[in-house]
Design a protein around this motif. Structure first.
Motif, short mmCIF file in Angstrom:
data_model
loop_
_atom_site.label_atom_id
_atom_site.label_comp_id
_atom_site.label_asym_id
_atom_site.label_seq_id
_atom_site.Cartn_x
_atom_site.Cartn_y
_atom_site.Cartn_z
N PHE A 176 31.86 34.46 -23.57
CA PHE A 176 31.35 33.24 -22.95
C PHE A 176 30.43 33.60 -21.80
N GLY A 177 29.39 32.80 -21.60
CA GLY A 177 28.46 33.09 -20.51
C GLY A 177 27.77 31.86 -19.97
N GLY A 178 27.40 31.92 -18.70
CA GLY A 178 26.68 30.84 -18.04
C GLY A 178 26.03 31.36 -16.78
N SER A 179 25.42 30.44 -15.99
CA SER A 179 24.73 30.85 -14.76
C SER A 179 25.11 29.93 -13.62
N ILE A 180 25.26 30.50 -12.43
CA ILE A 180 25.38 29.74 -11.19
C ILE A 180 23.98 29.59 -10.61
N CYS A 181 23.58 28.36 -10.30
CA CYS A 181 22.21 28.07 -9.90
C CYS A 181 22.18 27.36 -8.55
N CYS A 182 21.29 27.76 -7.66
CA CYS A 182 21.20 27.14 -6.34
C CYS A 182 19.74 26.87 -5.97
N ARG A 183 19.55 26.02 -4.95
CA ARG A 183 18.22 25.71 -4.44
C ARG A 183 18.33 25.29 -2.98
N VAL A 184 17.21 25.35 -2.28
CA VAL A 184 17.13 24.79 -0.93
C VAL A 184 17.09 23.27 -1.08
N PRO A 185 17.92 22.53 -0.34
CA PRO A 185 17.96 21.07 -0.50
C PRO A 185 16.58 20.45 -0.41
N GLY A 186 16.30 19.55 -1.34
CA GLY A 186 15.05 18.84 -1.34
C GLY A 186 13.91 19.54 -2.06
N ARG A 187 14.17 20.75 -2.52
CA ARG A 187 13.11 21.51 -3.17
C ARG A 187 13.45 21.71 -4.66
N ASN A 245 19.97 11.65 -3.90
CA ASN A 245 20.33 12.05 -2.54
C ASN A 245 19.48 11.32 -1.50
N ALA A 246 18.22 11.05 -1.83
CA ALA A 246 17.34 10.34 -0.89
C ALA A 246 17.87 8.94 -0.62
N MET A 247 18.40 8.30 -1.63
CA MET A 247 18.93 6.95 -1.44
C MET A 247 20.16 6.94 -0.55
N ALA A 248 20.84 8.07 -0.43
CA ALA A 248 22.05 8.15 0.39
C ALA A 248 21.75 8.47 1.85
N GLU A 293 0.83 -1.20 0.00
CA GLU A 293 0.00 0.00 0.00
C GLU A 293 0.87 1.25 0.00
N TRP A 294 1.91 1.25 0.85
CA TRP A 294 2.81 2.40 0.90
C TRP A 294 3.53 2.60 -0.44
N ALA A 295 4.01 1.51 -1.04
CA ALA A 295 4.71 1.62 -2.32
C ALA A 295 3.81 2.24 -3.37
N GLY A 296 2.53 1.84 -3.37
CA GLY A 296 1.60 2.42 -4.33
C GLY A 296 1.40 3.91 -4.10
N ARG A 297 1.33 4.31 -2.84
CA ARG A 297 1.16 5.73 -2.53
C ARG A 297 2.37 6.56 -2.95
N MET A 298 3.52 5.90 -2.96
CA MET A 298 4.75 6.62 -3.28
C MET A 298 4.97 6.85 -4.77
N VAL A 299 4.13 6.20 -5.62
CA VAL A 299 4.35 6.30 -7.07
C VAL A 299 4.42 7.75 -7.55
N PRO A 300 3.45 8.65 -7.20
CA PRO A 300 3.55 10.02 -7.69
C PRO A 300 4.82 10.73 -7.20
N THR A 301 5.26 10.42 -5.99
CA THR A 301 6.48 11.04 -5.46
C THR A 301 7.70 10.60 -6.25
N PHE A 302 7.78 9.29 -6.55
CA PHE A 302 8.92 8.80 -7.33
C PHE A 302 8.94 9.44 -8.71
N ALA A 343 15.20 10.77 4.26
CA ALA A 343 15.08 10.37 2.86
C ALA A 343 13.84 10.98 2.22
N VAL A 344 12.70 10.97 2.95
CA VAL A 344 11.48 11.53 2.41
C VAL A 344 11.60 13.05 2.29
N ALA A 345 12.27 13.68 3.26
CA ALA A 345 12.50 15.11 3.18
C ALA A 345 13.31 15.45 1.94
N GLU A 346 14.27 14.61 1.61
CA GLU A 346 15.10 14.82 0.42
C GLU A 346 14.25 14.71 -0.83
#
Length: 381
Positions: free
Chosen positions: A370-381, A99-102, A80-89, A109-112
């Motif tokens: 030459f050009g590029g971007s440095i990109c960051c995020r809050v972990p898990g988001r 990162n969640a697997m680590a 049942e839990w595995a089925g519920r997790m499908v949309p999250t995966f 792991a779920v927070a990640e």
């Protein structure tokens, strides 16, 4: 030592139905196929897209790793839990999933994966870990919430650790006398500390300097001399009336207890009071601590090459950051003499808020920049 969620996984994975994990992976396969990259390139290897088969395999590994823990702690059947997790995966981006697997705790792991995480509620923790007599008064019930589970700075986050012996009076200290109390440490003060002085593990039990405000203990009374009870409570506080363990003479009785500890840590963390003379064995299985800020996760886009016409003054939009990341800083560079920067920033008029580099070419020939971007995020988001 490995985390406790890890130990719960080891203790139950032999009984975890592999079919549930395989069924989950098979059910996910069509969705993962639809989730295959449709063009474009993520920046950096950590943010690279996953092939459908890779995503399916990571989902299967996640179910195998944590299914037993979920079934034990949340009373949810694995399938049942595995089925519920499908949309999250399906929704988890590649870096989140890897990162969640680590992570070594299920909550982490779920927070990640989702950026929100799962925490046992106060009621769940009390139901599962604390013993409360049927005639518990309203004041005493409030004390469980405010003292055992209260935070020093906000909501507390639960972290499970591998069950680890921190007290054994049969090994050190001897039996606690009738109508007496003895103080103990529950949280190691540093990585090199251990609990051997009170009969426990020669390790720090993976609870060194965790900033805990409460700990979860399995407390066992061993061969008490008479019928009675024991009370486990926070060091420095008045002993409450509620019993943590009730026992008969000569019995071996175990119970799980949530007990507050001083934060910051004091000389001792918790006290055991015993009505009858008895030995006691205590294992720590988890702790509650205030949430901790985490560092940003950053990556960079590929560096692109642009041509600036002779005598031109213009600006160039750099590659857009991967989904889930925000532009933090543009990267602008040229080694051409006579080409000058006229500024840089974020172009709010573009889709995805690309960074830009402005240039002026004062030469009589086309020049490269030459050009590029440095990109960051809050972990898990």
């Amino acid at each position: 030592m490995p985390s406790t969620s890890h130990s719960l996984r080891v203790s139950r994975v032999a009984r975890l139905p592999l079919a549930a994990a395989m069924a989950c992976a098979l059910a996910l396969a069509p969705a993962f196929a639809a989730d295959a990259p449709q063009g474009g390139q993520r920046a950096g290897t950590a943010a690279a897209e996953l092939k459908p088969a890779e995503r399916g395999e990571l989902a299967r590994q996640f179910v195998l790793k944590w299914g037993g823990y979920v079934q034990r702690m949340y009373d949810v059947p694995v399938a049942e839990w595995a089925g519920r997790m499908v949309p999250t995966f399906i929704a988890a981006d590649p870096m989140n999933l890897r990162n969640a697997m680590a992570r070594e705790t299920f909550e982490g792991a779920v927070a990640e994966l989702t950026g929100t995480g799962h925490r046992l509620s106060d009621g769940d923790v009390v139901d599962r870990y604390a013993m409360a007599p049927a005639d518990l008064s309203g004041q005493e019930a409030a004390a469980i919430g405010t003292q055992a589970l209260g935070s020093t700075a906000g909501d507390l986050v639960f972290t499970a650790v591998t069950p680890c012996r921190i007290v054994d009076t049969r090994v050190a200290g001897g039996r606690i006398n009738a109508d007496s109390s003895r103080s103990f440490l529950g949280v190691a003060v540093n990585a090199g500390a251990n609990f051997t002085f009170q009969g426990g593990s020669a390790t720090n039990c993976n609870v060194a300097a965790v900033g805990a405000s409460a700990i979860v203990l399995n407390v066992t009374a061993v061969l008490p001399s008479a019928a009675g009870f024991a009370t486990v409570y926070k060091s420095g506080e008045t002993r409450p009336l509620a019993a943590s363990v009730n026992y008969a003479p000569g019995a071996i009785v175990n119970n799980s207890v949530v007990v507050g500890v001083p934060n910051p840590l004091g000389i001792n963390d918790f006290v055991i009071y015993t009505f009858a003379q008895s030995d006691y064995v205590v294992d720590i299985v988890g702790y509650f601590s205030p949430p901790q800020a985490t560092d940003l996760q950053c990556t960079e886009t590929p560096i692109s090459t642009f041509n600036i016409s002779a005598g031109a003054a213009t600006f160039i939009n750099n590659p857009v950051c991967p989904d889930g990341y925000s532009e933090v800083m543009p990267y602008c560079y040229t080694n051409a003499s006579g080409v000058y920067s006229r500024g840089s920033g974020v172009n709010s008029n573009t889709s995805g808020l690309a960074t830009f580099c402005a240039w002026q070419n004062t030469t009589a020939a086309t020049q490269q920049v030459f050009g590029g971007s440095i990109c960051c995020r809050v972990p898990g988001r």
